[in-house]
Design an enzyme around this catalytic site. Sequence first.
Site, short mmCIF file in Angstrom:
data_model
loop_
_atom_site.label_atom_id
_atom_site.label_comp_id
_atom_site.label_asym_id
_atom_site.label_seq_id
_atom_site.Cartn_x
_atom_site.Cartn_y
_atom_site.Cartn_z
N GLU A 115 0.89 -1.28 -0.08
CA GLU A 115 -0.15 0.19 -0.02
C GLU A 115 1.05 1.13 0.03
OE1 GLU A 115 -2.61 -0.28 3.07
OE2 GLU A 115 -3.84 -1.99 2.42
N ARG A 290 -0.81 9.33 2.22
CA ARG A 290 -2.21 9.57 2.14
C ARG A 290 -2.51 11.29 1.98
NH1 ARG A 290 -5.10 5.07 5.98
NH2 ARG A 290 -5.17 3.41 4.52
N HIS A 351 -10.97 10.13 7.67
CA HIS A 351 -10.79 8.58 7.78
C HIS A 351 -10.28 8.37 8.85
CE1 HIS A 351 -10.15 4.64 6.40
NE2 HIS A 351 -8.90 4.73 6.54
#
Length: 510
Positions: A115, A290, A351
């Site tokens: 990721e 992110r 998030h």
Amino acid sequence: MKTTYDVLIIGTGIAGLTTAIKLAENKDISIGLITRGKKPEESNTYWAQGGIIYVETDDEKIQADIQLASKNTSYDKAIEVITKDSSKIFKEILVDKAKTVFNSNDDGSLALTQEAAHSIPRIVYNTDATGKAIEISLLKYIDSLENVSILTELTAVDLITSSHHGVSIHQRYEEDKILGAYVFDQKENKVHKFLAKKTVLATGGVNALYLHHTNGLGARGDGHAMVRRAGGVLANMEFIQFHPTTFFGPIAQKRFLLTEALRGEGAKLLNPNGDRFMEKYHKYLELAPRDIVSDAIMTEMIENKWESVYLDITHESREHLSTRFPTIFKYLLDHKLDMSKDLIPVVPAAHYTCGGVKTDLWGQTSLNNLFAVGEVACTGLHGVNRLASTSLLEGLTFGYKAAEKILDELPNEVIYDEEKLKNWNLSKEHFDMSLINQDKMIIKHTMWNYVGIKKSRNRLLRAKAMVSELNTQIQKFYKDAVLHDDLIGLRNSVEVCYTIISASLRGHKE
């Protein structure tokens, strides 16, 4: 209903469940797990898609990757705990006890995916429903433990301290300690005194305070607000992480998450013109941290007046995508999209809460006999921005560590005498649910528009003024109204929003 336990745990995600499982090894202690949900699996853990980091013994890059994602703001000693202890805990709790099923290779070894901001594949997963697999397996194991009780539809209202609520300080309580919590019974509409030698908060994050988010509606800051009112320390509350890729479909507050593993397996971000744009923002392109990807997407959308950008994984076959990402594949099909052929419209959404209740590396808070684990806690592991798939691992590892510390300290504690605690006085004035819902929407819009990905001092000052006025009105309203889970949540939400805004202003340099 039993309301006295050796250990009270508030929250039933991976952190709370792991704490309970480790504590339960001592058959002589009683553990109470409470949740405001109708079912114990109602937690953010259940909805986690991507996976959980598995730190192998030869993984020398994990510390550098965590620091890269956080811009070198993560606490090294917290990373060391993850590096040294997590693989043993992973094996003991998830593999040996809960027998959680993960995807595996042909030789039986754990399958690993990659990721964003990870330099190597190290993410263990169960298709795109890893959290669900973990949550259900942990609950199944807990069902076999005779000294653990799970109670649902119970909302924690406030922590009980030895210096508040009219408590006469006993000789064993010469210093302020947490004695348990006042808990609202949603079914009986009454408040119980839950008392314990040790109390553990595992209440999750705050992201449902934003208009667009990926969390369950319970992520409204209940634990943070209770600690704040009890005089405890919160840290880094301005560090809210936005996930870059959620489905831009029908208007919804809870946006459907599109796991980072899609980009880890080759999905590209395109603008509506079909151009790949991440090369303008970071050398790692779609696998940048992110916060960078989220900011890049918002920049593209704002500067070009686009409603969304697109995720493209059409290079993979339909068979592979429906097998590897079955939940996402089906969801998109239900929305008339075949991800093997169609581009997926995506936007960022709130998030993860990187800050929280300040703890040491054993989960101990600034309040005696109160521990915090999981997303509600701030160990310093994440710094300003969390590395993908560290959240489940943090909850697992620090839930376990907190249990170890609690087991050491329990013999020196006693449960306070309930008769010496004053009862909760229930008000009788009925509330207007439409007013509560309206206030909730004002909070969500304010946080999204003024305290979101793009911040400025003027935006934050406006948000502070709006939330301050709302807070004053809600506190007056709350004082006289009949208790309800939504009203408790509204009170907590507005208090935590004010905390986030104030912290954001302190950290903003404009």
